[in-house]
Design an enzyme around this catalytic site. Structure first.
Site, PDB file in Angstrom:
ATOM      1  N   CYS A 120       0.657  -1.140   0.066  1.00 12.95           N
ATOM      2  CA  CYS A 120      -0.068  -0.060  -0.094  1.00 12.95           C
ATOM      3  C   CYS A 120       0.788   1.234   0.055  1.00 12.95           C
ATOM      4  O   CYS A 120       2.111   1.056  -0.315  1.00 12.95           O
ATOM      5  CB  CYS A 120      -0.792   0.114   1.304  1.00 12.95           C
TER       6      CYS A 120
ATOM      7  N   ASP B 265      -2.560  -9.378   8.119  1.00  7.02           N
ATOM      8  CA  ASP B 265      -1.349  -9.087   8.878  1.00  7.02           C
ATOM      9  C   ASP B 265      -1.109  -7.730   9.470  1.00  7.02           C
ATOM     10  O   ASP B 265      -0.607  -7.516  10.519  1.00  7.02           O
ATOM     11  CB  ASP B 265      -0.195  -9.283   7.737  1.00  7.02           C
TER      12      ASP B 265
END
Length: 630
Positions: A2, A93
């Site tokens: 990201c 995660d």
């Protein structure tokens, strides 16, 4: 994978996310609390559901996190947390890291095996922590000026005073083709160092920071007491474990396959782990210019490996319109790196994205961890060179100026002779040079040159060697420099930025924590043996790959820079390095730059990469620092 942005005591507009949208085309998120702002763009790879939306709030709503990266051991960490009574709402995660932080504090960073840059903010205490992974695979920039703190995955998302330039960093982009350490072209923007984390506190409107580092294993002079066969067995097992970890994904995973040792070995291990599955690989075709630039043709070897392993191979053209694409490349890089390899990564990443692959696994780091560069081979002569009186070395080095750099081998010899004139304490560092410091300084205007005269050209490298005082082997010292500078600020910067420019995450198994920790203690004679680079890695590869692939000559992942500078980019060189433009930007000395360009045209010197660097700096200033142009 990201992109993240944030600010404390500084107002930023949500539109800033548009500048890094390419990093996360699947989702965006924004969070504000008092004087804190966190933003996120998401490329969904693990838990692609809305449950993993970011900024990610803790269950009690008191802590929020933005995260860029992948944690390959997060299921192991999660299991430990669940045993302590922690419950989870997603399989991401991101949530594992946040709950780990709430349980263990900053100690959780030492537990993470992965690639990441993240910020966690406590709404109650108004304190935040900002951290970058231990090897610097993921980028993280920040600025702390006038009690305003801001950070981002990419420099382009940060605001800064365009007149505050860091001439030391700018000189580095010419000297090394990249800038080691914290420096960027802007004096106000810094890079977080690998493994660095920063605590940000808000005390009645006054922002304060404190930086520390993740505790990691480094070269300490100790060695594995094992036979060669035992080392090969252990290394093989660790490589398999690393690849297995990094295959973790809820979306398709592809592979770079250059035909070189590193990428080929990773694909071979993946085939061992997934014998019946389709494996998609990507390679670049550099046939048209490889010989002239001193590279061997990788494509033939990539095809040999693909046939040997029974994997699919997509051949991507290396054709680019460099005059048209140059500025775009610098924009995505965030820094004026002087290397064409990013264009190859971008082309492959674009094709992978078109074919539905959000994740690619590549061999970056193999040379830096296991000793794969030609400069490492030269270290074996250092003991003999050190016994030669310096005045003789100076005379011998003087012959470098007489040698015309007309072929790849002559260029290498010329560069080697030039290093002999350096004192012993600096010779380890000179192998990173592309242009000598005196010439670099001469290219700048008078006031900038005056500032550069006060700098130590190798200060960052000296600080890195000082980090490992118990390691006296020159090869291991060099590998520490590789992993702390060249790998981070050159290879990883363009690998991440160009992959993310196409919305593709690039993973690097050679930087698995356990694998690197093991490598620190491999005796140097098993990394470089009988002048064979990556010796121990090649012994592992003998179990997987044809000998002709393993023991082929070293290749590069480049492009025809010398042809581009003298032909394709000649109009750009003429216009942007004209007297009018150079004086407009007020950074360089026109006469000196012009002399460099003319000497390169005549073939008296090999300065194409240096000229590329100057063009890159010009491009960076035009795009990132527009206020400097009248």
């Amino acid at each position: 994978m990201c992109g993240i942005v944030g600010a404390f005591n500084k107002k930023i507009d949500r539109k800033v996310l548009d500048l890094i949208k390419h990093r996360g085309p699947d989702d965006t998120g924004w969070f504000e609390h008092k004087n804190a702002i966190l933003g996120h763009v998401r490329l969904s790879i693990q838990d692609v559901s809305e449950m993993a939306h970011q900024p990610f709030l803790s269950k009690d709503g008191n802590t929020v996190m933005v995260f860029n990266g992948e944690i390959y051991n997060h299921w192991e960490i999660r299991k430990g947390l669940e045993e302590k009574g922690v419950t989870f709402k997603s399989t991401s995660d991101t949530e594992t890291v946040l709950e780990g932080y709430l349980m263990y504090g900053t100690q959780v960073f030492e537990m993470l095996n992965g690639i990441f840059a993240l910020c966690i903010y406590d709404l109650i205490t108004e304190k935040a922590v900002l951290v970058r992974d231990r090897f610097g695979v993921k980028p993280l920039y920040y600025s702390f000026v006038d009690n305003e703190f801001q950070f981002s995955s990419e420099l382009k998302a940060l605001e800064f005073d365009s007149n505050e330039l860091d001439y030391g960093a700018i000189a580095n982009y010419i000297k090394f083709l990249w800038s080691p350490g914290k420096g960027t072209p802007s004096k106000q923007i810094k890079k977080m160092l690998p493994g660095e984390y920063c605590t940000i506190s808000n005390n009645n409107g006054v922002i304060s920071t404190e930086s520390k580092f993740i505790q990691t294993n480094k070269f300490d002079g100790t060695r594995h007491l094992a036979t060669e066969d035992e080392l090969v067995d252990s290394l093989d097992a660790l490589l398999v474990q690393a690849v297995q970890r990094q295959l973790l994904s809820d979306v398709p995973v592809g592979f770079f396959l250059s035909g070189g040792l590193d990428s080929s070995l990773l694909v071979a291990i993946a085939r061992k782990l997934r014998p019946s599955e389709d494996i998609q690989c990507f390679t670049i075709d550099t046939t048209t210019f490889a010989k002239s630039e001193g590279f061997s043709n990788d494509l033939d070897y990539a095809r040999i490996v693909a046939d040997h392993l029974g994997v699919k191979l997509e051949v991507v053209s290396s054709d680019v319109d460099i005059a048209k694409d140059f500025d775009s490349m610098i924009w995505h890089l965030d820094e004026p790196q002087a290397d064409p390899a990013p264009l190859n990564v971008l082309n492959i990443s674009k094709r992978a994205a078109e074919m539905g692959f959000k994740v690619l696994i590549g061999g970056a780091g193999g040379d830096d961890v296991f000793s794969g560069y030609r400069r490492h081979q030269m270290l074996k002569y250092e003991a003999k060179i050190s016994k030669i009186p310096q005045f003789i070395l100076n005379i011998t080095g003087g012959f470098a100026s007489l040698l015309k750099p007309s072929t790849p081998n002559k260029r290498r010899v010329k560069k080697l002779l030039g290093t002999l004139r350096k004192p012993k304490k600096d010779r380890l560092f000179t192998y990173f040079d592309w242009l000598d410091w005196r010439t670099v300084k001469s290219l700048f205007k008078a006031d900038a040159k005056e500032k550069l005269d006060k700098l130590d050209e190798y200060s960052f490298f000296r600080s890195k060697v000082n980090e490992i005082p118990k390691e006296h082997n020159s090869l291991n010292q060099m590998l520490h420099l590789e992993m702390s500078s060249f790998l981070v600020d050159h290879n990883f910067n363009y690998t991440d930025k160009m992959g993310m420019a196409a919305g593709v995450e690039i993973r690097v198994p050679f930087l698995d924590n356990d694998l690197v920790d093991f490598s620190y203690k491999i005796p140097p004679e098993f990394k470089l043996k009988n002048n064979v680079t990556k010796y121990i890695l090649k012994k592992v590869a003998e179990r997987y790959l044809p000998m002709e692939v393993i023991y082929r000559s070293k290749a590069g992942f480049g492009a025809p820079v010398r042809k581009w500078i003298t032909e394709d980019l000649s109009a750009l060189v003429e216009s942007r390095l004209s007297r009018e433009n150079i004086e407009k930007f007020n950074i360089f000395d026109y006469a000196q730059v012009n002399a460099l360009v003319e000497s390169n045209k005549k073939g008296d010197i090999d300065a194409s990469y240096s000229i590329w660097a100057i063009l890159a700096i010009d491009s960076w200033v035009r795009q990132f620092s527009k206020g400097r142009i009248n």
